[in-house]
Design a protein around this motif. Structure first.
Motif: not given
Length: 306
Positions: A127-132, A165-171, A177-178
């Motif tokens: 589930e975490l993998s799909d979300e990321m 600035s451009h996305c809704k991503i969990d910090a 992701i980087y």
């Protein structure tokens, strides 16, 4: 009569045995005139009640076990949620297990039916993998839309600033992701380098074959300084740098020398074999002549004898 039939449901007595067991009991009035059918009817009602009680007892026990197992799964799921901030899609069970092996929420899950703790862990990782993955694709789409070019050396803070600035991503997901974006950039650069190397090898092969087809052709004594002028006018030469072309030229000259040396050795071997063959023919011819002379002489002697 009914107290007699309050039997253990697991010990059900056949009707004929029951009849003979109750016909002499004081609880049965001899003058009442109970028949076998009356006893059978009473027996069936008693058995039905016993089966209903047994079914209710089993259902109650099953529901109790199910509630206990569900509560254990909920407790373990809560434990996973407490550690999910430490997870990444590459986290393994062997890394997580030492942290919870003595936890009550884990030990109470052991031995029960349904999903195991390890299966629930992998469900959480998936589930975490799909979300990321969805967040990364969202970020890449935004980068393409705003001409943000990601490279291997692009700073992490710069990517985070753009994502906020451009996305809704969990910090909490940005580190992973980087890392995935950098890996993807490295893979793309390696593929580009390999593609360039394959193209360069094809150009070098084309240049090498063009050197073999030069007219006048190259000889083992050809030198780069003397041949460079006409070689530099070739279209195959212009697609490459001079150092690479000179290296190919040296390889061609070396190969030409090997061919010349092999040809010289083959010619010398043929010359060495020729005198032997002539002598053998001469010896063979001489032997034939001697045989003919010997036969002729014998014939003449025979004629003389006759």
């Amino acid at each position: 009569m009914m107290p007699i039939l309050h039997l253990n449901p697991e010990k059900r007595m056949p009707m004929d045995i029951l009849y003979f067991g109750v016909r002499d009991k004081d609880t049965v009035d001899p003058e009442s005139g109970l028949s076998m059918l009356d006893l059978l009817d009473i027996y069936e009602h008693a058995i039905t009640d016993a089966e209903r009680l047994e079914s209710d007892r089993r259902k109650h026990k099953k529901d109790k076990v199910y509630r206990q197992q569900r509560q254990a799964r909920d407790a373990f799921r809560q434990l996973l949620n407490e550690h999910v901030k430490e997870f990444t899609p590459s986290t393994t069970w062997s890394e997580f297990y030492p942290q919870i092996k003595h936890h009550t929420a884990y030990t109470e899950m052991l031995g029960q039916s349904g999903s195991t703790p390890q299966e629930m862990f992998w469900d959480a990782i998936e589930e975490l993998s799909d979300e990321m993955y969805n967040e990364r694709k969202q970020l890449e789409s935004a980068m393409r839309s705003h001409n943000f070019h990601m490279h291997v050396d692009t700073a992490f803070d710069k990517v985070c600033e753009f994502a906020q600035s451009h996305c809704k991503i969990d910090a909490k997901h940005m580190d992973y992701i980087y890392e995935q974006l950098v890996i993807k950039c490295k893979r793309r650069e390696e593929e580009d380098d390999e593609r360039k190397q394959r193209h360069k090898r094809r150009l070098l092969d084309t240049f090498k074959y063009a050197l073999y087809d030069l007219c006048p052709e190259l000889t083992p004594d050809s030198k780069w300084d003397t041949e460079c002028a006409r070689i530099s006018r070739m279209a195959e030469y212009k697609a490459l740098d001079e150092n690479a072309c000179r290296e190919v030229f040296d390889q061609v000259i070396e190969r030409t020398k090997e061919w010349a040396e092999r040809k010289r050795r083959d010619s010398g071997s043929k010359r060495e074999r020729s005198p032997d063959a002539g002598a053998a023919d001469k010896r063979s011819k001489h032997g034939v002549d001697k045989c003919e002379d010997r036969g002729s002489s014998d014939l003449e002697e025979g004629e003389m004898v006759g």
